[in-house]
Design an enzyme around this catalytic site. Structure first.
Site, PDB file in Angstrom:
ATOM      1  CB  CYS A  72      48.602  50.453  40.586  1.00 34.66           C
ATOM      2  SG  CYS A  72      50.041  50.401  41.668  1.00 34.66           S
TER       3      CYS A  72
ATOM      4  CG  HIS B  48      47.350  47.487  34.952  1.00 34.89           C
ATOM      5  ND1 HIS B  48      46.704  48.040  36.035  1.00 34.89           N
ATOM      6  CD2 HIS B  48      47.710  46.238  35.346  1.00 34.89           C
ATOM      7  CE1 HIS B  48      46.688  47.171  37.037  1.00 34.89           C
ATOM      8  NE2 HIS B  48      47.293  46.075  36.638  1.00 34.89           N
TER       9      HIS B  48
ATOM     10  NE  ARG C 142      45.164  39.637  43.756  1.00 34.51           N
ATOM     11  CZ  ARG C 142      46.179  40.377  43.359  1.00 34.51           C
ATOM     12  NH1 ARG C 142      46.441  41.530  43.968  1.00 34.51           N
ATOM     13  NH2 ARG C 142      46.913  40.020  42.321  1.00 34.51           N
ATOM     14  CG  ASP C 143      45.218  43.087  40.329  1.00 28.90           C
ATOM     15  OD1 ASP C 143      45.423  43.978  41.153  1.00 28.90           O
ATOM     16  OD2 ASP C 143      45.809  43.015  39.244  1.00 28.90           O
TER      17      ASP C 143
ATOM     18  CG  ASN D  71      44.246  44.156  36.192  1.00 26.15           C
ATOM     19  OD1 ASN D  71      45.433  43.887  36.229  1.00 26.15           O
ATOM     20  ND2 ASN D  71      43.521  44.336  37.287  1.00 26.15           N
TER      21      ASN D  71
END
Length: 297
Positions: free
Chosen positions: A237, A206, A12-13, A246
């Site tokens: 981001c 991160h 996801r991220d 991350n």
């Protein structure tokens, strides 16, 4: 041996900001490989507007293809009631809501103030909890904001307390742009742990300036036992120029195993998975462990 929980956020991220569409089959194989490596909490998608996050448009299809009764948690991100409707229809067992400790970031990210964002979550929280759905809370920019600079620890504590008070079982504290250092982590955790039990906190770091592993070590010393990470260091981001992904799950697991913690993760299988998704995205993995280990067999 003390257990440390890893929340794998790569599907996801990690993938949400990829410019080129990642095929459904690739996403599913990634999740299957992560599960086979021993990860038991894997973010599977997000029920957000496909206009703003097109990479997550197939989240319902992802969930439909997974065995939701296999003993693995597959949380999804939900920003509002419409997203919750879609998540419930897909049979989810856990969702995540996300706020920010920075007013400017909140406005840029979701076009709402911090107070307005929390108010939006009230209906989502009530409905989800009434349906027996677990809810996790994210707080962004806990150590710095691309627009405001340093963030005062008390601001992080205020948002974390609000989410915890609404019923979030766990609060993930995100260094969204990776500017944190160990001393800042300590100050932030000191403030937040006064209003939320440390056992209910997670670290989400991160690695923009290479400090993520050092910050995780500091959080471990403060009693945090849950960390978010992304296979191959995927992610970034869109609202923070130059922010890298991350922290890589492989690097986190290498640290934890070296310190004597138990994760339940097979590091070699995880490294293979890092190379799998990196090759699918036509680049090298962003983790030091996977690179040091070399190409997958």
């Amino acid at each position: 041996m003390t257990n440390v929980k890893i929340v794998e956020v790569g599907p996801r991220d990690g993938l949400q900001n990829e410019k080129h569409t990642v095929a459904l089959a690739t996403k599913l194989e990634l999740i299957e490989r992560l599960a086979a490596a021993g990860l038991r909490t894997i973010e599977a998608g997000a029920f957000v507007s496909p206009k703003w996050v097109p990479q997550m448009a197939d989240s319902a299809q992802v969930l439909a293809a997974l065995d939701l009764n296999a003993g693995i948690d597959y949380p999804v991100l939900v920003p509002n009631d419409k997203g919750l409707d879609a998540a419930l229809a897909a049979g989810v067992r856990e969702i995540a809501v996300f706020g920010a400790a920075s007013e400017a970031f909140s406005q840029k990210n979701i076009n709402a103030s911090i107070a307005e964002s929390l108010q939006r979550f009230e209906s989502v929280m009530k409905r989800a909890l009434a349906a027996g759905i677990k809810v996790r809370g994210y707080v962004s920019c806990v150590l710095g904001c691309p627009y405001e600079g340093d963030i005062a620890p008390y601001k992080v504590a205020e948002v974390a307390r609000a989410l915890y008070g609404m019923g979030c079982y766990e609060i993930s504290l995100g260094d969204t742009i990776g500017v944190g250092t160990p001393n800042k982590v300590t100050a932030m955790l000191d403030a937040v742990s006064e209003v939320v039990p440390v056992a209910r906190l997670a670290g989400h770091f991160h690695d923009t300036y290479g400090m993520a592993i050092a910050n995780i070590h500091t959080a471990l010393q403060a009693g945090v036992r849950t960390f978010d990470s992304s296979v191959a260091g995927l992610g970034g981001c869109p609202y923070a120029k130059g922010a890298s992904g991350n922290v890589a799950t492989e690097d986190v697991v290498y640290l934890l195993h070296g310190l004597g913690y138990h994760t339940g993760v097979d590091l070699e299988q995880l490294a293979d998975t890092a190379w799998f998704i990196a090759e699918a995205l036509v680049r090298e993995p962003g983790s030091k462990y996977a690179k040091a280990r070399g190409l997958r067999s």
